[in-house]
Design an enzyme around this catalytic site. Structure first.
Site, mmCIF file in Angstrom:
data_model
loop_
_atom_site.group_PDB
_atom_site.id
_atom_site.type_symbol
_atom_site.label_atom_id
_atom_site.label_comp_id
_atom_site.label_asym_id
_atom_site.label_seq_id
_atom_site.Cartn_x
_atom_site.Cartn_y
_atom_site.Cartn_z
ATOM 1 N N ASP A 1 0.858 -1.185 0.000
ATOM 2 C CA ASP A 1 0.000 0.000 0.000
ATOM 3 C C ASP A 1 0.899 1.242 0.000
ATOM 4 O O ASP A 1 2.015 1.200 0.530
ATOM 5 C CB ASP A 1 -0.889 -0.021 1.244
ATOM 6 C CG ASP A 1 -1.709 1.245 1.363
ATOM 7 O OD1 ASP A 1 -2.421 1.567 0.409
ATOM 8 O OD2 ASP A 1 -1.617 1.909 2.415
ATOM 9 N N ASP B 1 -1.206 -0.616 6.301
ATOM 10 C CA ASP B 1 -1.346 -0.112 7.669
ATOM 11 C C ASP B 1 -2.735 0.428 7.985
ATOM 12 O O ASP B 1 -2.953 0.939 9.073
ATOM 13 C CB ASP B 1 -0.319 0.998 7.925
ATOM 14 C CG ASP B 1 -0.644 2.275 7.152
ATOM 15 O OD1 ASP B 1 -1.366 2.188 6.147
ATOM 16 O OD2 ASP B 1 -0.184 3.355 7.559
ATOM 17 N N ASP C 1 -6.912 -1.910 4.405
ATOM 18 C CA ASP C 1 -5.968 -2.938 3.960
ATOM 19 C C ASP C 1 -6.266 -4.302 4.583
ATOM 20 O O ASP C 1 -5.706 -5.310 4.153
ATOM 21 C CB ASP C 1 -4.532 -2.539 4.326
ATOM 22 C CG ASP C 1 -4.087 -1.276 3.607
ATOM 23 O OD1 ASP C 1 -4.467 -1.110 2.432
ATOM 24 O OD2 ASP C 1 -3.376 -0.455 4.216
#
Length: 816
Positions: free
Chosen positions: A506, A704, A708
């Protein structure tokens, strides 16, 4: 309904996995997840992963389940009293009528916590009291490691060892004397008297010092789970019983059983010395095993025992840490450890957070900064507000996660389990064959040779080294990771991570700082920049998105007064809209403007230019017309470029997945030299992972945020950056406390080092048994006249177990 348990009420009814409905015993659940302040238990890790990804799907109450839950017991009312005036008592908290001090509970009764014991090799075995494992016979260990290092099993085995040594040494002296030409000791007394003396010395060694082995050997037969203690009990028991009969009733033996001089050989020495050597091996093993928990003990030692609590008048009092509650104000003086997780209210200091981040440089803390339990305060002092206490602190969660990981089983353990299930019966058969061959075809005295060699086969082939190979490496490896800020959820994650070939990352908070800042405000002609920013920030103030927070912070920095937004609405994946001071304001992407019948064309060229600089751009419409745009940038972490290069050098294919526009994503990806997928909505990230898995890749996902979590659960290994949310940490198989991509490389090195150590251990165990059994059976005798003495076999067996543990302990100093 999802059956839950908390600290106050222990449910007596059977609990069930909320995902599949199967029974899930809280004391032996495969996984447990904290949800809404309660603990949910699962029958498998797979069900737990599904629940973490979508808990609301499984927490809808079912009427029957509700009716079946027993009513909660009423809690006893706590009386409060003044520490200065104990005569002041009342049923609830408050302040003293005489001195104004905060009242404290009159009696603090700590809840009785049941200690559970489990087997390090078979974590599914859980008992309420110490004992031995019914599968392998090993001593059970406390499920939760404490700061104290007391080990009753080690103390008991040590006591038995010294007594066995004291009694076995005279028998060894007699045996050594028999090899001397003059045989000095044998000349002092008759052979029969010496036999009775040996019986007197050996009996307490075999029947008391070796009692744990005899009991475990018998239990293994009762439970139909043959193990190393089966072989030890058979070997020492048969040698001892044969010798007892030879001493007590020698007339029952035929002449073929007698040696030179007509005496029947006795084997008290091997039986006693084998027990002493096995006890030595157990003591060394127990001491080495206790070192595998040193990482947890070190973490437990980080927490202080007391905290300085402030009352409403600012008076300070030391209180036990377990009495600190969320909301309490605590003072932390220079050099003291932070007692719980919380926020600094006043004061300034620098805090050593190396226990979390691994970085030795202290972090400056001012009002509003977060502090973590166990970290060490520097030269300044501050007052903090307690927010997470007890089991909720990050330190407690780390200890719990490491402890659970150490008790989990790696897939490679199945190989050792499968071999062990056939190994012990095969050894018994080999011992019987050895006995038969020597008895019918060996030299005189045949029975003596047959017995000695069969006992040697039983002792040398004990599979303890084989069973210890995997769990010892896992325990040490997870502890080593914890010291480096790498939390491993279970052994399976540790094993699989070394096989990962694709890493999906990400962008926000993982590659970038995760702290976006307002970079650009560009109005169209006729609109003031400050007016545009004020309208945008007023709408975004109602949003929880990190980009919205950046815009609001930027507006506040420019001293703009924000108004309330009426009719605020967040459109997933597009933006937000609302009414500010009578003006209809929309902030988002081009799709949002088109949905509102606003032409975004006047803004697109400039937006594209900002995106090429790496900014995330939001278009603004006011009263149905394009009004301008705002740009927010999130700088790449300083450590990211080096970490990316190292990960690529390690053979990982890296793909950035982000919800940002393709142009913005490309700007970041080009700087880092990695692939990317842009415009990926939160719910689509898991599909990106799944697509890669279908193509045969072993995928790790690093993220994080809450968005996600589904992708982290879908990936073969989810890597949660510890700087992010608790949801991401729950869904991840590995958590990096520092939130630095270098941690991924360190975790990969840890995985590879641990698996290499396990393979070494298994190799040593297999080779040892492959060589030892034929030697003990006497294959060298026809050519070289060599036999493996059972005592040497016992020493070799103990050494093999200890060598496996010592090899595992090398991981404590592994370079990551």
């Amino acid at each position: 309904m999802c059956v839950q348990s908390n600290n106050r009420t222990m449910q007596q009814a059977e609990e069930h996995d909320p995902v599949c409905g199967m029974k899930a015993d809280p004391s032996n659940a495969a996984a447990s997840v904290e949800h809404q302040g309660a603990k949910v238990h699962f029958c498998s890790q797979g069900c737990a992963a599904k629940f973490r990804a979508s808990p609301e799907k499984y927490t809808q109450a079912k009427p029957d389940a509700v009716r079946s839950r027993p009513p909660a017991k009423a809690e006893p009312q706590t009386e409060y009293t003044c520490p200065m005036h104990p005569e002041i008592r009342q049923p609830g908290p408050g302040s003293c009528a005489k001195c104004g001090m905060a009242l404290e509970p009159a009696t603090v009764t700590a809840p009785v916590k049941r200690t559970e014991y489990t087997c390090p090799m078979h974590p599914q075995i859980v008992r309420d009291a110490p004992g031995s494992c019914p599968i392998c016979g090993m001593a059970l260990e406390p499920r939760e490691v404490t700061a104290e290092e007391s080990n009753p099993e080690l103390a008991d085995m040590t006591r038995r060892l010294w007594i066995s040594v004291a009694l076995a040494v005279p028998m060894l002296a007699l045996m050594v004397s028999s090899f001397l030409p003059s045989m000095p000791l044998q000349r002092l007394l008759s052979a029969r008297i010496w036999a009775w003396i040996e019986f007197t010395l050996a009996t307490p060694v075999v029947l008391w010092c070796g009692l744990p082995f005899l009991v475990r050997g018998w239990q293994s037969i009762v439970h139909r789970s043959l193990n190393m203690f089966t072989l030890i009990a058979l070997g020492t028991g048969s040698a001892y019983l044969y010798s007892v009969f030879a001493v007590a009733v020698p007339q029952i033996f035929p002449d073929s059983f007698r040696g030179d001089g007509g005496q029947i050989e006795v084997y008290f020495e091997p039986a006693a010395v084998i027990v002493a050597l096995v006890l030595l091996g157990q003591v060394m093993e127990l001491r080495a095993r206790s070192q595998t928990s040193s990482a947890i003990r070190a973490l437990l030692g980080l927490a202080p025992k007391t905290a300085k609590r402030l009352d409403n008048k600012g008076s300070e009092a030391d209180v036990p840490l377990d009495q600190v509650q969320a909301g309490d104000r605590l003072r932390v003086r220079p050099g003291e450890k932070v007692p719980v997780d919380g926020t600094v209210l006043e004061g300034h200091s620098s805090v050593d957070e190396s226990m979390i981040s691994g970085e030795p440089i202290p972090v400056e803390k001012d009002a509003g900064a977060k502090v973590t339990a166990g970290t060490v305060n520097g030269t300044g002092g501050f007052v903090m507000r307690a927010e997470r206490v007890g089991a909720d602190t990050l330190l407690s969660q780390i200890v719990k996660m490491v402890s659970e990981a150490q008790r989990s089983r790696a897939p490679i353990q199945r190989l050792a389990d499968r071999v062990s299930s056939y190994f012990v019966p095969a050894v018994i058969v080999a011992a019987l064959i050895t006995f038969g061959v020597w008895f019918f075809a060996g030299p005189q005295p045949r029975l003596a040779h047959a017995l000695v060699n069969a006992v040697a086969v039983l002792i040398v082939a004990c599979p303890c080294a084989l069973g210890l190979a995997t769990p010892m490496a896992i325990m040490v490896g997870t502890g080593r990771g914890a010291r480096a800020g790498i939390l491993i959820r279970n052994a399976e994650a540790l094993e699989i991570f070394g096989k990962v070939d694709t890493l999906i990352i990400d962008k926000t908070g993982t590659l970038t700082e995760g702290k976006p800042t307002l970079s650009s405000v560009i109005p169209l002609p006729g609109i003031e920049e400050s007016d545009l920013l004020q309208l945008v920030a007023s709408v975004e103030r109602s949003s929880e998105h990190p980009l919205a927070a950046a815009i609001v912070t930027g507006a506040e920095a420019k001293k703009l007064s924000l108004a309330d937004a009426v009719g605020f609405n967040s459109v997933t994946g597009k933006g937000v809209k609302g009414t500010v001071s009578g003006k209809q304001v929309a902030v988002g992407n081009a799709e949002l403007l088109r949905d509102l019948s606003v032409d975004p064309a006047p803004l697109l060229d400039q937006a594209e230019a900002l995106r090429k600089e790496g900014q995330t751009v939001m278009l603004v419409a006011v009263d149905g017309k394009a009004a301008g745009l705002v740009g927010v940038s999130d700088p790449i972490k300083d450590s990211t470029p080096d970490a990316i290069r190292e990960l690529r050098a390690a053979g990982l294919k890296i793909i950035m997945v982000t919800g940002d526009n393709a142009t913005t994503a490309k700007a970041v990806a080009d700087k880092l030299g990695i692939e990317f997928e842009a415009d990926v909505l939160p719910q689509k990230k898991a599909e990106v992972v799944k697509e890669r898995q279908k193509n045969g890749f072993v995928v790790a996902m690093a993220g994080d945020g809450v968005n996600d979590a589904p992708a982290l659960a879908q990936a073969d290994i989810g890597i949660a950056m510890g700087t992010g949310t608790d949801v991401a940490m729950e869904a991840g198989g590995i958590t990096l406390l520092k939130g630095d991509l270098h941690g991924i490389l360190r975790a990969r090195h840890l995985s590879q080092s641990t698996m290499r150590n396990i393979r070494e251990n298994l190799f040593f165990a297999f080779i040892y048994n492959a060589v030892g059994v034929p030697l003990a059976a006497g294959v060298m005798f026809p050519h070289f006249g060599l036999l493996l003495n059972p005592m040497i076999a016992a020493a070799a067996m103990s050494f093999s177990s200890v060598s496996v543990i010592l090899n595992a302990l090398r991981l404590r100093s592994a370079k990551l």
